[in-house]
Write a protein that holds these residues in place. Structure first.
Motif, mmCIF file in Angstrom:
data_model
loop_
_atom_site.group_PDB
_atom_site.id
_atom_site.type_symbol
_atom_site.label_atom_id
_atom_site.label_comp_id
_atom_site.label_asym_id
_atom_site.label_seq_id
_atom_site.Cartn_x
_atom_site.Cartn_y
_atom_site.Cartn_z
ATOM 1 N N PRO A 1 -148.843 -35.991 7.819
ATOM 2 C CA PRO A 1 -150.228 -36.384 8.074
ATOM 3 C C PRO A 1 -151.179 -35.520 7.241
ATOM 4 C CG PRO A 1 -149.353 -35.192 9.961
ATOM 5 C CD PRO A 1 -148.236 -35.370 8.984
ATOM 6 N N PRO A 2 -152.313 -36.071 6.830
ATOM 7 C CA PRO A 2 -153.266 -35.298 6.042
ATOM 8 C C PRO A 2 -153.895 -34.179 6.882
ATOM 9 C CG PRO A 2 -154.159 -37.452 6.580
ATOM 10 C CD PRO A 2 -152.743 -37.430 7.058
ATOM 11 N N LEU A 3 -154.204 -33.102 6.211
ATOM 12 C CA LEU A 3 -154.858 -31.981 6.882
ATOM 13 C C LEU A 3 -156.328 -32.294 7.120
ATOM 14 C CD1 LEU A 3 -153.407 -29.040 4.763
ATOM 15 C CD2 LEU A 3 -152.692 -29.756 7.035
ATOM 16 N N GLU A 4 -156.888 -31.696 8.163
ATOM 17 C CA GLU A 4 -158.314 -31.835 8.427
ATOM 18 C C GLU A 4 -159.080 -31.071 7.351
ATOM 19 O OE1 GLU A 4 -161.595 -30.405 11.718
ATOM 20 O OE2 GLU A 4 -159.497 -30.551 12.310
ATOM 21 N N VAL A 5 -160.138 -31.662 6.836
ATOM 22 C CA VAL A 5 -160.965 -31.006 5.831
ATOM 23 C C VAL A 5 -161.873 -30.005 6.542
ATOM 24 C CG1 VAL A 5 -162.751 -31.358 4.087
ATOM 25 C CG2 VAL A 5 -160.881 -32.987 4.295
ATOM 26 N N ILE A 6 -161.906 -28.787 6.028
ATOM 27 C CA ILE A 6 -162.689 -27.709 6.620
ATOM 28 C C ILE A 6 -164.088 -27.715 6.018
ATOM 29 C CG2 ILE A 6 -162.868 -25.200 6.890
ATOM 30 C CD1 ILE A 6 -159.756 -25.168 6.585
ATOM 31 N N GLU A 7 -165.106 -27.663 6.884
ATOM 32 C CA GLU A 7 -166.505 -27.625 6.444
ATOM 33 C C GLU A 7 -166.890 -26.174 6.147
ATOM 34 O OE1 GLU A 7 -168.498 -30.230 5.807
ATOM 35 O OE2 GLU A 7 -166.855 -31.557 6.365
ATOM 36 N N VAL A 8 -167.211 -25.913 4.884
ATOM 37 C CA VAL A 8 -167.571 -24.569 4.436
ATOM 38 C C VAL A 8 -169.012 -24.588 3.939
ATOM 39 C CG1 VAL A 8 -167.055 -22.725 2.784
ATOM 40 C CG2 VAL A 8 -165.190 -24.106 3.735
ATOM 41 N N VAL A 9 -169.798 -23.610 4.354
ATOM 42 C CA VAL A 9 -171.155 -23.451 3.837
ATOM 43 C C VAL A 9 -171.262 -22.055 3.240
ATOM 44 C CG1 VAL A 9 -173.622 -23.382 4.380
ATOM 45 C CG2 VAL A 9 -172.152 -25.068 5.478
ATOM 46 N N ALA A 10 -171.716 -22.003 1.995
ATOM 47 C CA ALA A 10 -171.911 -20.735 1.299
ATOM 48 C C ALA A 10 -173.410 -20.514 1.097
ATOM 49 C CB ALA A 10 -171.206 -20.767 -0.056
ATOM 50 N N SER A 11 -173.826 -19.269 1.159
ATOM 51 C CA SER A 11 -175.248 -18.976 0.970
ATOM 52 C C SER A 11 -175.684 -19.270 -0.462
ATOM 53 C CB SER A 11 -175.553 -17.523 1.336
ATOM 54 O OG SER A 11 -174.800 -16.637 0.506
ATOM 55 N N VAL A 12 -174.824 -18.987 -1.437
ATOM 56 C CA VAL A 12 -175.172 -19.204 -2.851
ATOM 57 C C VAL A 12 -174.042 -19.949 -3.562
ATOM 58 C CG1 VAL A 12 -176.739 -17.225 -3.041
ATOM 59 C CG2 VAL A 12 -174.312 -16.913 -3.497
ATOM 60 N N ASN A 13 -174.394 -20.627 -4.640
ATOM 61 C CA ASN A 13 -173.431 -21.487 -5.332
ATOM 62 C C ASN A 13 -172.239 -20.736 -5.917
ATOM 63 O OD1 ASN A 13 -175.053 -20.324 -7.308
ATOM 64 N ND2 ASN A 13 -175.127 -22.146 -8.573
ATOM 65 N N THR B 1 -162.778 -23.843 -5.378
ATOM 66 C CA THR B 1 -161.623 -23.560 -6.233
ATOM 67 C C THR B 1 -160.414 -23.174 -5.388
ATOM 68 O OG1 THR B 1 -163.047 -22.855 -8.054
ATOM 69 C CG2 THR B 1 -160.771 -22.094 -8.108
ATOM 70 N N LEU B 2 -160.627 -22.342 -4.392
ATOM 71 C CA LEU B 2 -159.529 -21.902 -3.533
ATOM 72 C C LEU B 2 -159.065 -22.986 -2.562
ATOM 73 C CD1 LEU B 2 -160.765 -18.295 -2.682
ATOM 74 C CD2 LEU B 2 -158.883 -18.922 -4.203
ATOM 75 N N GLY B 3 -160.009 -23.743 -2.001
ATOM 76 C CA GLY B 3 -159.670 -24.710 -0.966
ATOM 77 C C GLY B 3 -159.315 -26.092 -1.473
ATOM 78 N N GLY B 4 -159.766 -26.426 -2.671
ATOM 79 C CA GLY B 4 -159.462 -27.737 -3.243
ATOM 80 C C GLY B 4 -159.889 -28.886 -2.345
ATOM 81 N N ASP B 5 -158.983 -29.838 -2.170
ATOM 82 C CA ASP B 5 -159.273 -31.025 -1.366
ATOM 83 C C ASP B 5 -159.290 -30.739 0.130
ATOM 84 O OD1 ASP B 5 -159.435 -32.546 -3.667
ATOM 85 O OD2 ASP B 5 -157.338 -33.206 -3.561
ATOM 86 N N ASN B 6 -158.923 -29.535 0.519
ATOM 87 C CA ASN B 6 -158.881 -29.181 1.940
ATOM 88 C C ASN B 6 -160.218 -28.678 2.478
ATOM 89 O OD1 ASN B 6 -156.065 -29.756 2.250
ATOM 90 N ND2 ASN B 6 -155.662 -27.871 1.124
#
Length: 78
Positions: A1-13, A21-26
């Motif tokens: 089964p596909p993994l759940e996509v993790i919502e990440v928020v960064a303060s700066v680009n 880059t580290l998380g890719g499609d996840n």
């Protein structure tokens, strides 16, 4: 089964780019400040920015006073 996509928020680009880059499609990454022309020290988050931070599963901030607005926002919402 596909993994759940993790919502990440960064303060700066720069941190957002690294997270993607580290998380890719996840991961689904949102950066609050997307321009290097904006001074992160003096940034005032919008209501939309605060909502994004509050909904994130992972938040990436620089710390050391660089993006104190993000650290303060996250601390308030915990």
């Amino acid at each position: 089964p596909p993994l759940e996509v993790i919502e990440v928020v960064a303060s700066v680009n720069q941190w957002g780019t690294m997270a993607k880059t580290l998380g890719g499609d996840n991961v689904n990454v949102t950066s609050i400040i997307n321009s290097t022309n904006v001074d992160a020290h003096d940034y005032e988050p919008t209501t939309s920015d605060i909502a994004k931070l509050q909904k994130a599963q992972v938040i990436i901030v620089n710390g050391a006073g660089y993006d104190a607005w993000a650290v303060k926002t996250v601390s308030i919402s915990l």
